[in-house]
Design an enzyme around this catalytic site. Structure first.
Site, short mmCIF file in Angstrom:
data_model
loop_
_atom_site.label_atom_id
_atom_site.label_comp_id
_atom_site.label_asym_id
_atom_site.label_seq_id
_atom_site.Cartn_x
_atom_site.Cartn_y
_atom_site.Cartn_z
N HIS A 134 0.85 -1.18 0.00
CA HIS A 134 0.00 0.00 0.00
C HIS A 134 0.88 1.23 0.00
O HIS A 134 1.94 1.23 0.61
CB HIS A 134 -0.89 0.01 1.26
CG HIS A 134 -2.07 0.90 1.12
ND1 HIS A 134 -1.99 2.24 1.37
CD2 HIS A 134 -3.33 0.64 0.73
CE1 HIS A 134 -3.18 2.77 1.15
NE2 HIS A 134 -4.01 1.83 0.75
N ASP B 228 -8.10 -5.25 0.20
CA ASP B 228 -8.59 -6.03 -0.93
C ASP B 228 -8.19 -7.50 -0.88
O ASP B 228 -8.71 -8.31 -1.63
CB ASP B 228 -8.07 -5.42 -2.24
CG ASP B 228 -8.63 -4.03 -2.45
OD1 ASP B 228 -9.86 -3.89 -2.35
OD2 ASP B 228 -7.85 -3.10 -2.64
C1 LIG Z 1 -0.60 -0.48 -3.83
C2 LIG Z 1 0.66 -0.26 -4.65
C3 LIG Z 1 0.25 0.23 -6.04
C4 LIG Z 1 1.52 0.80 -3.96
O1 LIG Z 1 2.52 1.16 -4.83
P1 LIG Z 1 3.72 2.14 -4.41
O2 LIG Z 1 3.43 2.85 -3.16
O3 LIG Z 1 4.04 2.96 -5.62
O4 LIG Z 1 4.91 1.14 -4.07
P2 LIG Z 1 5.96 0.54 -5.09
O5 LIG Z 1 5.28 -0.04 -6.28
O6 LIG Z 1 7.02 1.57 -5.32
O7 LIG Z 1 6.55 -0.63 -4.22
C5 LIG Z 1 7.72 -0.56 -3.42
C6 LIG Z 1 8.48 -1.87 -3.59
O8 LIG Z 1 7.66 -2.97 -3.17
C7 LIG Z 1 7.40 -3.83 -4.29
N1 LIG Z 1 5.96 -4.16 -4.24
C8 LIG Z 1 4.95 -3.32 -3.89
N2 LIG Z 1 3.78 -3.98 -3.91
C9 LIG Z 1 4.07 -5.24 -4.29
C10 LIG Z 1 3.25 -6.37 -4.50
N3 LIG Z 1 1.96 -6.32 -4.31
N4 LIG Z 1 3.86 -7.51 -4.90
C11 LIG Z 1 5.21 -7.55 -5.08
N5 LIG Z 1 6.02 -6.49 -4.89
C12 LIG Z 1 5.46 -5.35 -4.50
C13 LIG Z 1 7.74 -3.03 -5.53
O9 LIG Z 1 8.10 -3.86 -6.59
C14 LIG Z 1 8.87 -2.19 -5.03
O10 LIG Z 1 10.02 -2.98 -4.97
P3 LIG Z 1 11.46 -2.38 -5.41
O11 LIG Z 1 11.68 -1.21 -4.50
O12 LIG Z 1 12.42 -3.50 -5.21
O13 LIG Z 1 11.30 -1.97 -6.86
C15 LIG Z 1 1.48 -1.57 -4.76
O14 LIG Z 1 1.85 -2.02 -3.47
C16 LIG Z 1 0.73 -2.66 -5.52
O15 LIG Z 1 0.81 -2.71 -6.74
N6 LIG Z 1 0.00 -3.57 -4.77
C17 LIG Z 1 -0.79 -4.56 -5.44
C18 LIG Z 1 -2.13 -3.96 -5.89
C19 LIG Z 1 -3.06 -3.73 -4.72
O16 LIG Z 1 -3.27 -4.59 -3.88
N7 LIG Z 1 -3.68 -2.54 -4.73
C20 LIG Z 1 -4.68 -2.17 -3.75
C21 LIG Z 1 -4.22 -1.08 -2.85
S1 LIG Z 1 -5.43 -0.84 -1.58
#
Ligand SMILES: CC(C)(COP(=O)(O)OP(=O)(O)OC[C@H]1O[C@@H](n2cnc3c(N)ncnc32)[C@H](O)[C@@H]1OP(=O)(O)O)[C@@H](O)C(=O)NCCC(=O)NCCS
Length: 478
Positions: free
Chosen positions: A330, A386
């Site tokens: 998140h 979720d």
């Molecule tokens: C929610 C979300 C978009 C947040 O994104 P964000 O704050 O931009 O965080 P990032 O994508 O920069 O993630 C940070 C790190 O964790 C990893 N990461 C984050 N969520 C991950 C996931 N669900 N699965 C695997 N790796 C994940 C990223 O690859 C990144 O790794 P790195 O630093 O080695 O490249 C992201 O966690 C995600 O895609 N989650 C899955 C979708 C989801 O459940 N969304 C509902 C949110 S309520």
């Protein structure tokens, strides 16, 4: 542009002189290139980005990782501690003791309602649940396999066309200054959202629509379930435990400060567009699998994994960046999402009535593996709301593509509360981010015959069907 050697020193200081007099907190910024100094006022640990413009400096923040775009008094989140509060009330207490209508009132007006206010508000909302026939006709005209969220996006935009008197494009930008006009839009949106969802569901099932039960003792959520499930029996009452579970899910989804869709409501409203179109844009943002669409994506992921034995291989694939663990991670929570804990408990209550969904075993095994794996620990990735909500929806028999529309019903009061707060914000301005331009400098137009192709445009992407069509020809009418 600031050169690569240029740097800014941010010196966090509690300006002693000032603090003695006014207790002001400031931040000193020094441009090491020019030696120019700037003292910025800090309010709630925030500086005004425009103050930095005095140094010719812009803040680059894709994804708004550290940019506050508004002052809000609606929802508080401490992502490190896993705290979520609506108007100061902890989500755990609201989930246990409150109802969706009460929470909607709280979010919109800032305080919990008295019993008279709650009764009046609920009654007013339930008096606005009927859809105009033209909306019903649009739903009927769409293919049954249309994604419910795609339909919701369209239906909300269409609904906006029905109230020209309350549309700033037609009635002027000050139309929402009237408290009566605002109230009416709140009632219309809260009232019709479950009806839109229920009609989309019934349309998908090929069943006749159940019009909302008018008046009587049905709660908001009970009325929604009645519209979903009654077989043309006006006396039908849905199961009380399932009503409570769905109502609690709506409470948990009601607001989450400036998530992607709520930020979209504010962004669109800043152009003075009508609230229905702003909601249509917000619903579009919610549809995405990284936001509200994640509950659907979790379910599809669990189905793809297929069995508990395949969990370790899937975790490895995530770590090797070949897959994403949907429902984990998140932007704000770097701890267990407090809503996920409540949803997990709720899931077992629903299973007692509807039967246990076998995918829950895969979900809990995934959670166990992820929570003890360094990849997830280091990145502070925990289950979000979720991760389990989709399993409840599935156990309750909702089709997978219907999950996000349930989220949208829950998020409606939050979107509305932010809309209201935005309308009265003394700092409101049309949203118009700056860009950091790194494109071509000025150049002269090249005549068509003198150009060499150097761009990533392919003339190859023509499907066999298109080739078949273009190889035919039209016989011109003589
Ligand atoms: C929610 C979300 C978009 C947040 O994104 P964000 O704050 O931009 O965080 P990032 O994508 O920069 O993630 C940070 C790190 O964790 C990893 N990461 C984050 N969520 C991950 C996931 N669900 N699965 C695997 N790796 C994940 C990223 O690859 C990144 O790794 P790195 O630093 O080695 O490249 C992201 O966690 C995600 O895609 N989650 C899955 C979708 C989801 O459940 N969304 C509902 C949110 S309520």
């Amino acid at each position: 542009m600031v050169s690569s050697e240029a740097s800014l020193h941010y010196i966090r200081q509690n300006d002693m002189e000032a603090s003695k007099k006014k207790k002001k907190k400031t931040l000193k910024v020094i441009d090491n290139q020019t030696g120019q100094e700037l003292t910025l006022e800090l309010h709630n640990n925030t500086i005004r980005a425009v103050d930095l413009a005095k140094l010719g400096v812009t803040v680059y923040d894709p994804g708004f990782l550290n940019t506050a775009s508004c002052i809000s008094r609606i929802t508080y989140i401490d992502g490190d501690k896993g705290i979520l509060r609506y108007r100061g009330y902890p989500i755990e207490e609201l989930a246990e003791k409150s109802t969706f209508m009460e929470v909607s009132f709280l979010l919109l007006y800032g305080e919990l309602p008295t019993s008279r206010e709650l009764e009046h508000f609920t009654h007013r909302v339930l008096r606005h649940t009927f859809l105009k026939q033209s909306l019903v006709d649009i739903i009927k005209a769409t293919p049954k396999e249309s994604h419910p969220m795609g339909l919701l996006v369209s239906m909300l935009a269409a609904e906006g066309t029905l109230y020209p008197d309350a549309n700033p494009a037609i009635s002027g930008g000050d139309v929402y200054n009237s408290p009566r006009v605002r109230e009416k839009q709140i009632l219309r949106l809260l009232g019709t959202m479950p009806t839109l969802a229920a009609f989309v569901y019934r349309h998908k099932m090929g069943r006749p629509f159940n019009y909302p039960a008018y008046g009587g003792s049905r709660s908001y959520t009970e009325n929604f379930m009645y519209m979903l499930d009654s077989m043309e029996d006006p006396s039908y009452r849905p199961n009380a435990t399932l009503v409570k579970a769905l109502d609690t899910l709506f409470v948990l989804h009601a607001d989450h400060e400036l998530n992607c869709s709520t930020a979209a409501v504010r962004h669109l409203t800043s152009s003075d567009v009508d609230v229905f179109t702003a909601f249509s844009g917000a619903a579009g943002a919610l549809y995405g699998p990284l936001h509200g669409g994640a509950n659907e994506a979790v379910l599809r992921m669990l189905e793809r994994i297929g069995s508990v034995e395949k969990v370790p291989a899937f975790i490895e694939a995530v770590k090797n960046r070949k897959a994403r663990l949907m429902g984990f991670g998140h932007r704000v929570y770097k701890n267990y999402d407090p809503r996920a804990r409540i949803v997990r408990k709720l899931a077992y209550q629903v299973f007692e009535i509807c039967g246990k969904d076998p995918l829950i075993e895969i979900a809990t095994t995934l959670e166990e593996h992820a929570l003890k794996d360094n990849y997830f620990i280091e990145r502070k990735l925990y289950p979000n709301v979720d991760f389990y909500s989709g399993l409840i929806y599935k156990a309750m028999g909702f089709p997978t593509d219907f999950f996000t529309i349930l989220f949208a019903i829950g998020r409606t009061p939050g979107w509305l509360a932010h809309w209201l707060e935005y309308l009265d914000d003394p700092d409101k301005k049309i949203a118009r981010p700056k860009q950091n331009y790194l494109g071509s400098d000025q150049r002269s137009y090249i005549p068509l015959t003198q150009r060499n192709s150097s761009v990533k445009y392919s003339t190859e992407y023509v499907s066999p069907a298109e080739k078949r069509r273009v190889n035919g020809f039209a016989v011109a009418k003589m």
